[in-house]
Design a protein around this motif. Structure first.
Motif, mmCIF file in Angstrom:
data_model
loop_
_atom_site.group_PDB
_atom_site.id
_atom_site.type_symbol
_atom_site.label_atom_id
_atom_site.label_comp_id
_atom_site.label_asym_id
_atom_site.label_seq_id
_atom_site.Cartn_x
_atom_site.Cartn_y
_atom_site.Cartn_z
ATOM 1 N N LYS A 130 -6.136 20.127 -2.264
ATOM 2 C CA LYS A 130 -7.469 19.540 -2.321
ATOM 3 C C LYS A 130 -7.893 18.936 -0.993
ATOM 4 O O LYS A 130 -9.014 18.412 -0.890
ATOM 5 C CB LYS A 130 -7.538 18.463 -3.406
ATOM 6 N N ASN A 131 -7.004 18.977 0.004
ATOM 7 C CA ASN A 131 -7.287 18.339 1.298
ATOM 8 C C ASN A 131 -7.744 16.897 1.098
ATOM 9 O O ASN A 131 -8.723 16.439 1.711
ATOM 10 C CB ASN A 131 -8.362 19.125 2.063
ATOM 11 N N THR A 132 -7.049 16.225 0.242
ATOM 12 C CA THR A 132 -7.425 14.859 -0.125
ATOM 13 C C THR A 132 -6.229 13.927 0.018
ATOM 14 O O THR A 132 -5.104 14.308 -0.289
ATOM 15 C CB THR A 132 -7.932 14.811 -1.580
ATOM 16 N N ILE A 133 -6.491 12.725 0.501
ATOM 17 C CA ILE A 133 -5.459 11.701 0.539
ATOM 18 C C ILE A 133 -5.909 10.509 -0.293
ATOM 19 O O ILE A 133 -7.110 10.315 -0.531
ATOM 20 C CB ILE A 133 -5.117 11.250 1.966
ATOM 21 N N TYR A 134 -4.932 9.740 -0.709
ATOM 22 C CA TYR A 134 -5.199 8.555 -1.510
ATOM 23 C C TYR A 134 -4.485 7.363 -0.893
ATOM 24 O O TYR A 134 -3.397 7.499 -0.344
ATOM 25 C CB TYR A 134 -4.696 8.762 -2.936
ATOM 26 N N LEU A 135 -5.097 6.210 -1.030
ATOM 27 C CA LEU A 135 -4.459 4.974 -0.589
ATOM 28 C C LEU A 135 -4.433 4.030 -1.785
ATOM 29 O O LEU A 135 -5.480 3.505 -2.187
ATOM 30 C CB LEU A 135 -5.211 4.337 0.577
ATOM 31 N N GLN A 136 -3.270 3.867 -2.354
ATOM 32 C CA GLN A 136 -3.093 2.937 -3.457
ATOM 33 C C GLN A 136 -2.810 1.557 -2.877
ATOM 34 O O GLN A 136 -1.819 1.377 -2.163
ATOM 35 C CB GLN A 136 -1.940 3.374 -4.360
ATOM 36 N N MET A 137 -3.675 0.615 -3.153
ATOM 37 C CA MET A 137 -3.552 -0.721 -2.593
ATOM 38 C C MET A 137 -3.253 -1.699 -3.723
ATOM 39 O O MET A 137 -4.065 -1.864 -4.645
ATOM 40 C CB MET A 137 -4.849 -1.113 -1.884
ATOM 41 N N ASN A 138 -2.094 -2.301 -3.656
ATOM 42 C CA ASN A 138 -1.657 -3.268 -4.667
ATOM 43 C C ASN A 138 -1.536 -4.657 -4.056
ATOM 44 O O ASN A 138 -1.469 -4.799 -2.833
ATOM 45 C CB ASN A 138 -0.314 -2.837 -5.253
ATOM 46 N N SER A 139 -1.493 -5.637 -4.910
ATOM 47 C CA SER A 139 -1.343 -7.028 -4.466
ATOM 48 C C SER A 139 -2.322 -7.348 -3.335
ATOM 49 O O SER A 139 -1.935 -7.899 -2.296
ATOM 50 C CB SER A 139 0.091 -7.291 -4.010
ATOM 51 N N LEU A 140 -3.557 -7.026 -3.545
ATOM 52 C CA LEU A 140 -4.558 -7.212 -2.498
ATOM 53 C C LEU A 140 -4.753 -8.675 -2.167
ATOM 54 O O LEU A 140 -4.660 -9.561 -3.036
ATOM 55 C CB LEU A 140 -5.876 -6.583 -2.926
ATOM 56 N N LYS A 141 -5.027 -8.917 -0.889
ATOM 57 C CA LYS A 141 -5.229 -10.265 -0.373
ATOM 58 C C LYS A 141 -6.628 -10.361 0.233
ATOM 59 O O LYS A 141 -7.185 -9.342 0.668
ATOM 60 C CB LYS A 141 -4.187 -10.572 0.706
ATOM 61 N N PRO A 142 -7.158 -11.555 0.315
ATOM 62 C CA PRO A 142 -8.478 -11.700 0.965
ATOM 63 C C PRO A 142 -8.501 -11.129 2.382
ATOM 64 O O PRO A 142 -9.528 -10.592 2.818
ATOM 65 C CB PRO A 142 -8.700 -13.213 0.958
ATOM 66 N N GLU A 143 -7.393 -11.203 3.080
ATOM 67 C CA GLU A 143 -7.352 -10.665 4.448
ATOM 68 C C GLU A 143 -7.369 -9.141 4.498
ATOM 69 O O GLU A 143 -7.446 -8.552 5.569
ATOM 70 C CB GLU A 143 -6.129 -11.197 5.209
ATOM 71 N N ASP A 144 -7.291 -8.498 3.353
ATOM 72 C CA ASP A 144 -7.448 -7.044 3.301
ATOM 73 C C ASP A 144 -8.922 -6.636 3.274
ATOM 74 O O ASP A 144 -9.247 -5.446 3.352
ATOM 75 C CB ASP A 144 -6.761 -6.463 2.054
ATOM 76 N N PHE B 193 0.844 -1.190 0.000
ATOM 77 C CA PHE B 193 0.000 0.000 0.000
ATOM 78 C C PHE B 193 0.880 1.240 0.000
ATOM 79 O O PHE B 193 1.979 1.247 0.578
ATOM 80 C CB PHE B 193 -0.881 0.034 1.242
ATOM 81 N N ALA B 194 0.378 2.302 -0.613
ATOM 82 C CA ALA B 194 1.081 3.578 -0.620
ATOM 83 C C ALA B 194 0.087 4.701 -0.380
ATOM 84 O O ALA B 194 -0.944 4.774 -1.061
ATOM 85 C CB ALA B 194 1.799 3.799 -1.945
ATOM 86 N N ILE B 195 0.406 5.555 0.577
ATOM 87 C CA ILE B 195 -0.472 6.673 0.884
ATOM 88 C C ILE B 195 0.161 7.953 0.355
ATOM 89 O O ILE B 195 1.389 8.116 0.370
ATOM 90 C CB ILE B 195 -0.729 6.777 2.407
ATOM 91 N N SER B 196 -0.670 8.841 -0.133
ATOM 92 C CA SER B 196 -0.189 10.125 -0.633
ATOM 93 C C SER B 196 -1.238 11.183 -0.356
ATOM 94 O O SER B 196 -2.404 10.861 -0.096
ATOM 95 C CB SER B 196 0.115 10.050 -2.120
ATOM 96 N N GLY B 197 -0.813 12.442 -0.437
ATOM 97 C CA GLY B 197 -1.727 13.536 -0.156
ATOM 98 C C GLY B 197 -1.681 14.609 -1.220
ATOM 99 O O GLY B 197 -0.642 14.814 -1.854
ATOM 100 N N ASP B 198 -2.808 15.243 -1.424
ATOM 101 C CA ASP B 198 -2.914 16.399 -2.314
ATOM 102 C C ASP B 198 -3.358 17.557 -1.437
ATOM 103 O O ASP B 198 -4.556 17.732 -1.188
ATOM 104 C CB ASP B 198 -3.930 16.108 -3.419
ATOM 105 N N ASN B 199 -2.385 18.317 -0.961
ATOM 106 C CA ASN B 199 -2.699 19.337 0.037
ATOM 107 C C ASN B 199 -3.711 20.371 -0.434
ATOM 108 O O ASN B 199 -4.629 20.700 0.327
ATOM 109 C CB ASN B 199 -1.414 20.015 0.500
#
Length: 121
Positions: free
Chosen positions: A76-90, A68-74
């Motif tokens: 826009k007061n917005t954050i993003y969570l890029q989730m890769n290689s997702l697993k059922p336990e996610d 996972f990678a988190i980033s922000g767009d100040n």
């Protein structure tokens, strides 16, 4: 007051990627940090990732580091969570959190309503 709204959840297969967004609005004047928690059925809410207002300091739970990678767009007061290689336990409801000043897993000031992420095997 600050309003926090998540978007981007959905149903994906194991190994797929998904991106969550969270926008803060209202009286967002000053320094703040934002992050993500998740809660799976029958489990307690757990920390996932966070970023502070500098958009430099980022924090991750061990279970998502490297995927996972988190980033922000100040502006826009917005954050993003890029989730890769997702697993059922996610699979969980993902909640966005807003905290004044620096990040801590406690002392969250505002919560979003959550967005469902389901990962099928």
């Amino acid at each position: 007051q600050v309003q926090v709204v998540e978007s981007g959840g959905g149903l994906v297969q194991a190994g797929d990627s998904l991106r969550l967004s969270c926008a803060a609005s209202g009286r967002t004047f000053g320094s703040f940090s934002m992050g993500w928690f998740r809660q799976a059925p029958g489990k307690e809410r757990e920390f996932v990732a966070a970023v502070d207002w500098t958009n430099v300091n980022r924090y991750y739970a061990d279970s998502v580091k490297g995927r996972f990678a988190i980033s922000g767009d100040n502006p826009k007061n917005t954050i993003y969570l890029q989730m890769n290689s997702l697993k059922p336990e996610d699979t969980a409801i993902y909640y966005c959190a807003f905290r004044w000043v620096g990040w801590s897993e406690t002392g969250i000031n505002f919560w979003g309503r959550g967005t469902q992420v389901t990962v099928s095997s």
